[in-house]
Scaffold this active site. Structure first.
Site, short mmCIF file in Angstrom:
data_model
loop_
_atom_site.label_atom_id
_atom_site.label_comp_id
_atom_site.label_asym_id
_atom_site.label_seq_id
_atom_site.Cartn_x
_atom_site.Cartn_y
_atom_site.Cartn_z
N GLY A 216 -7.81 -16.11 0.45
CA GLY A 216 -6.72 -15.87 1.39
C GLY A 216 -6.05 -14.54 1.11
O GLY A 216 -6.69 -13.59 0.69
N PHE B 162 -8.32 0.55 -1.68
CA PHE B 162 -9.05 -0.57 -2.27
C PHE B 162 -8.22 -1.17 -3.40
O PHE B 162 -8.65 -1.25 -4.54
CB PHE B 162 -10.42 -0.10 -2.79
N CYS C 219 -5.39 -9.59 3.10
CA CYS C 219 -6.53 -8.75 3.48
C CYS C 219 -7.76 -9.52 3.95
O CYS C 219 -8.23 -9.30 5.07
CB CYS C 219 -6.92 -7.84 2.30
N VAL D 153 0.83 -1.21 0.00
CA VAL D 153 0.00 0.00 0.00
C VAL D 153 0.86 1.26 0.00
O VAL D 153 0.65 2.17 -0.80
CB VAL D 153 -0.95 0.00 1.21
N ARG E 228 -5.93 -4.14 -5.20
CA ARG E 228 -5.76 -5.58 -5.32
C ARG E 228 -4.30 -5.87 -5.62
O ARG E 228 -3.71 -5.27 -6.52
CB ARG E 228 -6.63 -6.14 -6.46
N GLU E 229 -3.73 -6.81 -4.89
CA GLU E 229 -2.35 -7.19 -5.17
C GLU E 229 -2.25 -7.73 -6.58
O GLU E 229 -3.10 -8.50 -7.03
CB GLU E 229 -1.87 -8.24 -4.17
N LYS F 98 -2.81 -15.76 -5.07
CA LYS F 98 -3.47 -15.41 -6.32
C LYS F 98 -2.38 -15.19 -7.37
O LYS F 98 -1.21 -15.02 -7.04
CB LYS F 98 -4.33 -14.15 -6.18
#
Length: 447
Positions: free
Chosen positions: A262, A157, A265, A14, A159-160, A330
């Site tokens: 998973g 907000f 977050c 972040v 997303r990795e 992911k």
């Protein structure tokens, strides 16, 4: 747009994304971290995380003089004050890991506030960017003891794997504060992005982040339950979710079944919101059921693999050699935190299976997960030799383009268990594999 002078404390996913992107928007940004070696690497444009486009933004920002890195939050404030223009906004992007009882641990947040409290110039705005419990903005005000410093909640907000894109193309900007002027100043930082902006109170902004992530977790648990129902009713979850996705009230995102959710977050945020609900005597049964469903999903994947390999739901996996494709939580990231792939791997190993794994985001021989659990390799073809099944656990697009005929000729048993429904069953079957997906009918090779 008037360029602001900004300090960003913390250079994780972040913080680094926030700093680099704000610099790309024309602001002067100094990022602070406590890790001296990391600061040196970042100053050279070297980043430790896998995030598309981030390295380029860091390099560009440093070269243009809009982005720099220092050790310590107080040093960042001094760095910005050198030419006579003090810091105007300080973002807190430090870790808030799950603590006792599921609530977020605010030790790092409080430490930064204590370090910078007396050094912050009058009129500065402190922004909580980290995911924090409802009430943290009020707690920040109490700890600062500075009526001349504004406090704002501005949840991320991101997303990795697509954090840069998400920052520069947001669905919305959320800014919460009891101080209208401070809120408007923070909202103005994002003016060039042209995104809808929600100006609200701090508590609502803080809750909004948890509400969003927990809704996504419940949606994923729901679709995993639907996938299991499809298997029992001989339906196809791919067709079912396609039909669901065309409903504008539902949308197509987060409708892909898998081995569980998973990452850094969702597990943390679901437990934190559950704890917050418990603290006000609210029984959040829906959220608790989503968490329980997710935990059960790991064992369901093991049972599915066991059945595919042995032909029996209670068959033995002892000494069964399996190739796992994917370990990160992911695709598009190298993050292993709370990865469902690792949770499934641990249960498989506990059942006696011998595991070898390949993941484009994890280096071969990685000591962080190797050892008694599994062996990480850099060649899936060599690793497939003699295996009783190939198990897809992460949805890397690369896996679709593997030479499946070559893998079939190498594997001891040409069997694929695809926990992500990533592969085309017909393509894999034509290569000679028996294919078992999630919520799908089994596909077998012709003849």
């Amino acid at each position: 747009m008037f360029a602001r002078r900004i300090a960003v404390v913390g250079t994780g996913y972040v913080g680094l994304t926030t700093g680099a992107c704000l610099a790309s928007l024309g602001h002067r940004v100094v990022c602070a971290d406590v890790d001296e070696a990391k600061v040196e690497r970042l100053s050279r444009g070297e980043i430790d995380i896998r995030e598309d486009g981030l390295a380029e933004l860091v390099t560009e920002g440093v070269a243009a003089g809009r982005l720099s890195f220092v050790v310590g939050a107080s040093t960042a404030l001094k760095e910005l004050d050198r030419d006579g223009r003090a810091v105007e906004v300080m973002f807190l992007c430090v870790p808030t890991p799950m603590g006792v009882g599921g609530i977020a641990d605010l030790a790092a947040v409080e430490s930064v506030i204590e370090e910078t409290r007396d050094a912050l110039p009058a009129g500065c705005v402190v922004v909580n960017k980290s995911t924090v419990p409802v009430g943290t903005a009020l707690r920040t005000v109490e700890l600062l003891e500075r009526s001349d410093v504004g406090v704002v909640s501005n949840p991320e907000f991101l997303r990795e794997g697509s954090a840069v894109h998400d920052f520069l193309h947001p669905d919305r900007i959320v800014v919460g504060s009891a101080q209208q002027d401070a809120a408007e100043r923070v909202a103005a930082l994002y003016a060039r992005l042209g995104a809808p902006t929600v100006l609200t109170d701090a508590a609502s902004a803080e809750l909004m982040k948890y509400a969003a992530n927990c809704f996504l977790a419940m949606k994923l648990s729901y679709v995993n339950a639907i996938a299991e129902l499809c298997e029992r009713l001989d339906a196809d979850v791919v067709d079912v979710t396609e039909g669901l996705g065309y409903d504008r009230r539902i949308g197509q995102s987060f409708l892909s079944p898998g081995p569980g959710w998973g990452g850094s977050c969702l597990p943390k945020d679901t437990h934190a919101l559950l704890q917050a609900a418990d603290s006000v005597d609210f029984e959040f049964r829906l959220l608790r059921a989503a968490i329980d469903t997710n935990t059960r999903q790991y064992q369901r994947m093991v049972d599915k693999i066991r059945t595919a390999v042995t032909g029996r739901r209670n068959g033995s996996l002892t000494r069964s050699r399996l190739l796992l494709l994917g370990l990160t939580f992911k695709a598009g990231t190298d993050d292993l935190r709370d990865s469902p792939a690792l949770a499934v791997a641990a249960l498989l190993r506990q059942a006696g299976a011998q595991l070898v794994a390949y993941d484009p985001g994890v280096a071969a021989g990685s000591t962080s997960i190797a050892g008694s659990l599994l062996t990480v390799v850099d060649d899936p073809y060599d690793a497939a030799e003699g295996v009783e099944a190939i198990v897809v656990l992460t949805e890397w697009p690369l896996f679709r383009s593997l030479d499946w005929k070559r893998l079939a000729s190498t594997a001891g048993t040409p069997l694929v268990v695809d926990t992500r429904n990533l592969l085309d069953p017909d393509v894999v079957a034509r290569a000679g594999f028996t294919y078992a997906g999630i919520g799908r009918r089994v596909a077998r090779p012709a003849g």
